[in-house]
Scaffold this motif. Sequence first.
Motif, PDB file in Angstrom:
ATOM      1  N   TRP A   1       0.765  -1.225  -0.008  1.00 16.89           N
ATOM      2  CA  TRP A   1      -0.014  -0.052  -0.095  1.00 16.89           C
ATOM      3  C   TRP A   1       0.867   1.324   0.101  1.00 16.89           C
ATOM      4  N   SER A   2       2.138   1.237   0.262  1.00 18.10           N
ATOM      5  CA  SER A   2       2.996   2.450   0.237  1.00 18.10           C
ATOM      6  C   SER A   2       4.310   1.917  -0.220  1.00 18.10           C
ATOM      7  N   ARG A   3       4.350   1.824  -1.703  1.00 20.48           N
ATOM      8  CA  ARG A   3       5.695   1.338  -2.410  1.00 20.48           C
ATOM      9  C   ARG A   3       6.582   2.702  -2.469  1.00 20.48           C
ATOM     10  N   PRO A   4       7.949   2.377  -2.060  1.00 16.62           N
ATOM     11  CA  PRO A   4       9.008   3.230  -1.989  1.00 16.62           C
ATOM     12  C   PRO A   4       9.542   3.669  -3.248  1.00 16.62           C
ATOM     13  N   GLY A   5       9.033   3.293  -4.561  1.00 20.38           N
ATOM     14  CA  GLY A   5       9.554   3.805  -5.795  1.00 20.38           C
ATOM     15  C   GLY A   5       9.202   5.273  -6.199  1.00 20.38           C
ATOM     16  N   ARG A   6       9.978   5.960  -6.679  1.00 18.53           N
ATOM     17  CA  ARG A   6       9.759   7.326  -6.955  1.00 18.53           C
ATOM     18  C   ARG A   6       9.111   7.573  -8.337  1.00 18.53           C
ATOM     19  N   THR A   7       8.321   8.205  -8.626  1.00 17.09           N
ATOM     20  CA  THR A   7       7.652   8.371 -10.034  1.00 17.09           C
ATOM     21  C   THR A   7       7.839  10.045 -10.477  1.00 17.09           C
ATOM     22  N   GLY A   8       7.636  10.030 -11.662  1.00 20.47           N
ATOM     23  CA  GLY A   8       8.051  11.497 -12.353  1.00 20.47           C
ATOM     24  C   GLY A   8       6.885  12.479 -11.694  1.00 20.47           C
ATOM     25  N   ARG A   9       7.333  13.684 -11.412  1.00 13.36           N
ATOM     26  CA  ARG A   9       6.577  14.462 -10.831  1.00 13.36           C
ATOM     27  C   ARG A   9       6.737  15.797 -11.360  1.00 13.36           C
ATOM     28  N   VAL A  10       5.656  16.845 -11.157  1.00 15.58           N
ATOM     29  CA  VAL A  10       5.711  18.216 -11.517  1.00 15.58           C
ATOM     30  C   VAL A  10       6.081  19.079 -10.271  1.00 15.58           C
ATOM     31  N   GLN A  11       7.407  19.636 -10.398  1.00 17.24           N
ATOM     32  CA  GLN A  11       7.574  20.573  -9.277  1.00 17.24           C
ATOM     33  C   GLN A  11       7.379  21.998  -9.807  1.00 17.24           C
ATOM     34  N   ILE A  12       6.716  22.573  -8.780  1.00 25.72           N
ATOM     35  CA  ILE A  12       6.549  24.006  -8.544  1.00 25.72           C
ATOM     36  C   ILE A  12       6.730  24.882  -7.675  1.00 25.72           C
ATOM     37  N   ASP A  13       7.700  25.685  -7.915  1.00 29.85           N
ATOM     38  CA  ASP A  13       8.199  26.757  -6.649  1.00 29.85           C
ATOM     39  C   ASP A  13       7.061  27.462  -6.344  1.00 29.85           C
ATOM     40  N   PRO A  14       6.953  28.127  -5.211  1.00 29.97           N
ATOM     41  CA  PRO A  14       5.970  29.263  -4.802  1.00 29.97           C
ATOM     42  C   PRO A  14       5.824  30.437  -5.792  1.00 29.97           C
TER      43      PRO A  14
ATOM     44  N   PRO B   1       3.698   3.427 -14.652  1.00 31.10           N
ATOM     45  CA  PRO B   1       2.188   3.015 -14.637  1.00 31.10           C
ATOM     46  C   PRO B   1       1.501   3.599 -13.383  1.00 31.10           C
ATOM     47  N   VAL B   2       2.145   3.451 -12.200  1.00 28.26           N
ATOM     48  CA  VAL B   2       1.296   4.231 -10.983  1.00 28.26           C
ATOM     49  C   VAL B   2       0.825   5.254 -11.215  1.00 28.26           C
ATOM     50  N   ASP B   3       1.698   6.174 -11.503  1.00 27.96           N
ATOM     51  CA  ASP B   3       1.340   7.684 -11.684  1.00 27.96           C
ATOM     52  C   ASP B   3       0.444   7.666 -12.663  1.00 27.96           C
ATOM     53  N   ASN B   4       0.502   7.163 -13.822  1.00 33.06           N
ATOM     54  CA  ASN B   4      -0.325   7.234 -14.828  1.00 33.06           C
ATOM     55  C   ASN B   4      -1.844   6.984 -14.381  1.00 33.06           C
ATOM     56  N   ALA B   5      -1.857   5.838 -13.702  1.00 35.50           N
ATOM     57  CA  ALA B   5      -2.983   5.309 -13.202  1.00 35.50           C
ATOM     58  C   ALA B   5      -3.573   6.265 -12.133  1.00 35.50           C
ATOM     59  N   VAL B   6      -2.893   6.950 -11.298  1.00 35.14           N
ATOM     60  CA  VAL B   6      -3.225   7.807 -10.300  1.00 35.14           C
ATOM     61  C   VAL B   6      -3.889   9.100 -10.818  1.00 35.14           C
ATOM     62  N   ARG B   7      -3.255   9.740 -11.977  1.00 37.47           N
ATOM     63  CA  ARG B   7      -3.895  10.759 -12.671  1.00 37.47           C
ATOM     64  C   ARG B   7      -5.054  10.296 -13.320  1.00 37.47           C
ATOM     65  N   ALA B   8      -5.164   9.096 -14.131  1.00 37.70           N
ATOM     66  CA  ALA B   8      -6.344   8.885 -14.855  1.00 37.70           C
ATOM     67  C   ALA B   8      -7.621   8.621 -13.564  1.00 37.70           C
ATOM     68  N   ASN B   9      -7.196   8.059 -12.597  1.00 35.66           N
ATOM     69  CA  ASN B   9      -8.459   7.918 -11.435  1.00 35.66           C
ATOM     70  C   ASN B   9      -8.650   9.086 -11.106  1.00 35.66           C
ATOM     71  N   ILE B  10      -7.952  10.116 -10.713  1.00 38.83           N
ATOM     72  CA  ILE B  10      -8.447  11.489 -10.422  1.00 38.83           C
ATOM     73  C   ILE B  10      -9.273  12.283 -11.429  1.00 38.83           C
ATOM     74  N   ARG B  11      -9.017  11.997 -12.768  1.00 38.42           N
ATOM     75  CA  ARG B  11      -9.829  12.514 -13.861  1.00 38.42           C
ATOM     76  C   ARG B  11     -11.323  11.690 -13.943  1.00 38.42           C
TER      77      ARG B  11
END
Length: 257
Positions: A21-34, A207-217
């Motif tokens: 339920w909490s995988r340590p693998g890191r995914t691609g992410r969008v960084q946005i500073d303040p 695949p995890v991040d793709n699915a996270v985004r697909a689920n949000i949508r």
Amino acid sequence: MAGCEGFLGTCLPRPTIVSRWSRPGRTGRVQIDPVAAGAAAIALGVGVAAPPAAAGSPQRPVVSPNEALGRLVAGNQRFAAGHGRHPHQGLADLHRLASGQHPFAITVGCADSRVPPEVLFDQGLGGLFDNRVAGNIVDDLLLGSVEFAVTEFHSPLIVVLGHERCGAISATIDAIRDGGSAPSHIGTVVDALRPIVAPVLTKPGDPVDNAVRANIRAQVRGLLSRSEIIAERVRQGALKVVGARYDLDDGRVTLVG
């Protein structure tokens, strides 16, 4: 808001599903500073909310979806920068709110201990009407809860909040790839996510991040298509429904359009 990526632009027991339920693998992410996030907010016409009121004082009422969104933008910027103000969390606020609530935003989030909306949006008591379940799935019960808040409190904003490395998503991917099923009632979560996750497993990228985004949508679409109460208020301009993704590593929230 398709294509917007700036905030305000979340098996099976083979043999241990719990650890997955909490995988340590890191995914691609969008960084946005303040600064960038503030610019994105301005570009979207939401602005940045005024500083929150002091503890014990009522918050300035939110009257528009964009203002509510701007308040969350500003709160997340503070949190991610380590400058949270922790507003409206004192005993005076508790007593003030005992007789009623007027949350300015409704959240549909994952039941992950690392993704508490009040903390990551730097809000306090009475500000957010939280609905949290593994995988941020909008079933009939959760939809009823959201509709209640929309009709009872006239909250102008709904945020579907997913997060990177979601364990419910990972468990669903494992079940699909292994051809198995999750144990007991965990299977209900996996079965609800399966038709959303399966179509994106062949796409490039994580695949995890793709699915996270697909689920949000998918959950945003579900809120709009399954609830006439929500859809009507959106048509009137009194309500906005947005999807967002929380980054576990840097604390920032970005829109998923």
